[in-house]
Write an enzyme that holds these catalytic residues in place. Structure first.
Site, PDB file in Angstrom:
ATOM      1  N   LYS A  38      -3.660  35.350  30.721  1.00  0.00           N
ATOM      2  CA  LYS A  38      -2.392  34.601  30.622  1.00  0.00           C
ATOM      3  C   LYS A  38      -1.357  35.206  31.570  1.00  0.00           C
ATOM      4  O   LYS A  38      -0.707  34.482  32.323  1.00  0.00           O
ATOM      5  CB  LYS A  38      -1.851  34.672  29.198  1.00  0.00           C
ATOM      6  N   ASN A  39      -1.224  36.520  31.547  1.00  0.00           N
ATOM      7  CA  ASN A  39      -0.147  37.159  32.315  1.00  0.00           C
ATOM      8  C   ASN A  39      -0.448  37.307  33.796  1.00  0.00           C
ATOM      9  O   ASN A  39       0.399  37.806  34.541  1.00  0.00           O
ATOM     10  CB  ASN A  39       0.213  38.507  31.680  1.00  0.00           C
ATOM     11  N   ARG A  96       0.304  30.127  22.104  1.00  0.00           N
ATOM     12  CA  ARG A  96       0.870  30.374  23.437  1.00  0.00           C
ATOM     13  C   ARG A  96      -0.092  31.212  24.277  1.00  0.00           C
ATOM     14  O   ARG A  96      -0.181  31.032  25.478  1.00  0.00           O
ATOM     15  CB  ARG A  96       2.193  31.137  23.325  1.00  0.00           C
ATOM     16  N   ARG A 138      15.463  41.227  26.703  1.00  0.00           N
ATOM     17  CA  ARG A 138      14.713  40.871  27.905  1.00  0.00           C
ATOM     18  C   ARG A 138      15.624  40.351  29.012  1.00  0.00           C
ATOM     19  O   ARG A 138      15.586  39.187  29.391  1.00  0.00           O
ATOM     20  CB  ARG A 138      13.602  39.900  27.533  1.00  0.00           C
ATOM     21  N   ASP A 142       1.440  45.207  24.821  1.00  0.00           N
ATOM     22  CA  ASP A 142       0.882  43.959  24.278  1.00  0.00           C
ATOM     23  C   ASP A 142      -0.280  44.197  23.330  1.00  0.00           C
ATOM     24  O   ASP A 142      -0.767  43.242  22.719  1.00  0.00           O
ATOM     25  CB  ASP A 142       0.428  43.032  25.419  1.00  0.00           C
TER      26      ASP A 142
END
Ligand code: EPZ
Length: 419
Positions: free
Chosen positions: A22-23, A397, A121, A305
Site C-alpha cells: 500500500k505505502n 483501507r 501529522r 506500522d
C-alpha cells in the site's frame, strides 16, 4: 453496520500470498502524474486507499483505466491542479500530489489534509522544501496554495525528521526541476526505493534511494512505463505476528525478508520459529510467547506500522514488555480496545507497559485506525470466545481481502452486515 465475528483458538495452517505494498503503490500512482505518456501499475492491491488515490487523480483530469490489478494512468491532459477537502480528507497521502502538480503545472491548490487518529501529522517539512525550491506557498481557509510559475529549482534540503511523505513529495517535485536537488536526512524506507525505481525507469536521474542522502539531477521529461510494486512488508508482518500469536505453521509467500529484519529479530526473541526462504517466510509457533521490548523508529528500525500488532502479541507474553512509539505522538488508540479483551497495559507517555496474561477474552471492540484494526483481529483470533470488531472501513483501507486470507489459513472469522 459491517463487522467481523471471530471465534478464537484455531491454529493457523497453510500458505498465504502477500499483496503489493500500500505505502509503495500510493506514491507510485501519484507519480504517474509526471510522465508525458501513460504508465501502468501491474498487480495493484485491492484497497480502499488505492480507489481513493485513483479518484483524486481522476478529479485532476487523469484518465484511469482499471482492469482488476492492472491500472493504467494517462496524465497527458490534466485539466485541474486543485483537490477538494472532501477528497483530501479521505486519505492524508493524497497530499503527495502537491509535488508533481507544482512540477508539471506550476501551481497547486490543495485542501489541507486532516490529521487522523494517530496524530496531528503536519506537512511543514513538505512546504518548507517546496519554498526552498522556489515555490511561493500561501495558506488560507483550509487550503494550501503553491505557485512556481518559473518552474522549480534544485537545492539542498535537510529534513528535520526523515519523513516518508516529505521525501516522496520532494522527489516528485525534483525529478524535472532545474539542476540538482539533494535531500539530507531522507527517509530510507523500501517504499521510497520502489518509488525511485519507478521514477528512474521513466527517465529520472536519482541516486542514493535507501540511504539518508538522495541526489536528484533534474531531467527534461519522463515517459510512462509498466511497474510491479514491491510486496507489502506490513501486511507480511501482520500475518507473521498472527501465526506467532495464534499458533500454527504458516508459509507467507511473496515476501522480501530483508525488509522485515527488525520483526524477524523480535519474533526470535519472543521464542517464535521463523524460517526465511527466498521469497517467503515460514512461521511456526505453539502460541507460547516470551515477552520482549520494542521501540519504533524510522526504517531500518522497528516499523511503527507493526507496533499495534506486536503489542497484541505481547498481551499474552510470559512477563512484562515495554512498547515505545517514537514516530507518532498518539498511536496507542488500540490500548483501550485490547484492555476490553482482558489485556493488562498501562501507558506512560510514549511507552506502553504490557504485562502478559494467560489468554485474552473475546469482546465487542472497534478499529480506531488501520493497524489498530489489524491488531484487534489478531487478538480475536487468539482470544477465548467470540470477538466482534466494528469500524471495518479502517481495515479495508490497507488490507487486501484480509478475511478471505485468514479463512484460507483456518481462522474462524466472518464479515457480517448487521443493519
Ligand atoms: C507514511 O506516512 C506511511 N503512510 C505511514 O503508514 C507510516 O506510519 C509513516 O510513513 C511512517 O513510516 C504512507 O506511506 C501512505 P511521515 P507519512 O511523514 O508519510 C512527522 C499505515 O498504517 N512529520 O514519515 O505521513 C509526522 O507528524 C500508515 O500504512 C512532520 O512533523 O509519515 C510524524 O510524527 C500510517 N512534518 C512523523 O513525521 C511533516 O511535514 C512521521 O511522519 C511530515 C511529517
Amino acid at each position: 453496520m459491517e463487522k467481523l465475528i471471530i471465534h478464537g483458538g484455531n491454529p493457523l495452517r497453510g500458505t498465504v500470498r502477500i499483496s503489493s505494498a500500500k505505502n509503495a503503490v500510493l506514491p507510485i500512482i501519484v507519480a504517474t502524474l509526471l510522465p508525458e505518456t501513460p504508465a501502468t501499475i501491474v498487480d495493484a492491491p485491492d484497497l480502499d486507499d488505492v480507489a481513493t488515490i485513483c479518484s483524486v487523480l481522476e478529479s485532476l483530469g487523469v484518465k484511469v483505466d482499471r482492469h482488476e490489478g492492472r491500472l493504467t494512468f494517462d496524465a497527458s491532459d490534466i485539466k485541474r491542479a486543485e483537490a477538494s477537502y472532501e477528497l483530501m480528507s479521505r486519505m492524508r497521502a493524497s497530499f503527495l500530489i502537491m509535488g508533481p502538480l507544482l512540477a508539471k503545472m506550476g501551481h497547486a491548490r490543495i485542501a489541507l489534509p486532516g490529521g487522523c487518529m494517530i496524530g496531528s501529522r503536519p506537512i511543514d517539512l513538505h512546504l518548507k522544501a517546496f519554498e526552498a525550491m522556489g515555490a511561493e506557498i500561501h495558506m488560507g481557509n483550509g487550503f494550501v496554495e503553491g505557485r512556481a510559475p518559473n518552474g522549480l529549482t534544485g537545492t539542498t534540503i535537510y529534513l528535520d525528521f526523515p519523513s516518508v511523505g516529505a521525501t516522496e513529495n520532494i522527489l516528485m517535485a525534483a525529478v524535472t526541476a532545474k539542476g540538482q536537488t539533494i535531500i539530507e536526512n531522507a527517509a530510507e524506507e523500501p517504499e521510497i526505493v520502489d518509488l525511485v525505481t519507478f521514477l528512474n525507469s521513466m527517465g529520472a536521474n536519482i541516486k542514493g534511494a535507501g540511504t539518508n542522502v538522495i541526489r536528484v539531477e533534474g531531467v527534461k521529461s519522463l515517459l510512462g512505463v509498466e511497474h510491479t510494486v514491491i510486496p507489502d512488508r506490513i501486511e507480511a508482518g501482520t500475518f507473521m505476528i498472527a501465526a506467532a500469536m495464534v499458533g500454527g505453521d504458516v508459509l507467507i509467500s511473496n515476501v522480501l525478508s530483508e525488509h522485515l529484519k527488525p520483526l524477524l529479530a523480535k519474533l526470535h526473541e519472543a521464542g517464535v520459529k521463523v524460517v526465511k526462504e527466498f521469497d517467503s517466510v515460514r512461521v511456526i509457533s505453539d502460541g507460547h510467547i516470551t515477552s520482549t521490548d520494542i521501540k519504533t523508529l524510522p526504517y531500518p528500525g522497528f516499523p511503527t506500522d507493526l507496533q499495534a500488532q506486536f503489542m497484541a502479541l505481547m498481551t499474552i507474553g510470559n512477563k512484562e514488555s515495554k512498547i515505545t512509539e517514537t514516530v507518532f505522538e498518539n498511536r496507542f488508540m488500540h490500548v483501550g480496545e485490547l484492555q476490553r479483551m482482558g489485556a493488562s497495559i498501562r501507558v506512560e507517555g510514549r511507552t506502553a507497559i504490557v504485562t502478559g496474561v494467560p489468554f485474552l477474552k473475546g469482546a465487542f471492540v472497534r478499529a480506531t485506525d488501520l493497524r489498530a484494526g489489524a491488531a484487534l483481529t489478531l487478538a480475536g483470533l487468539s482470544a477465548h470466545g467470540q470477538t466482534e470488531i466494528g469500524e471495518l472501513h479502517h481495515i479495508d483501507r490497507g488490507y487486501d481481502h484480509l478475511v478471505e486470507k485468514l479463512q484460507g489459513l483456518g481462522a474462524d472469522i466472518v464479515r457480517v452486515n448487521e443493519d
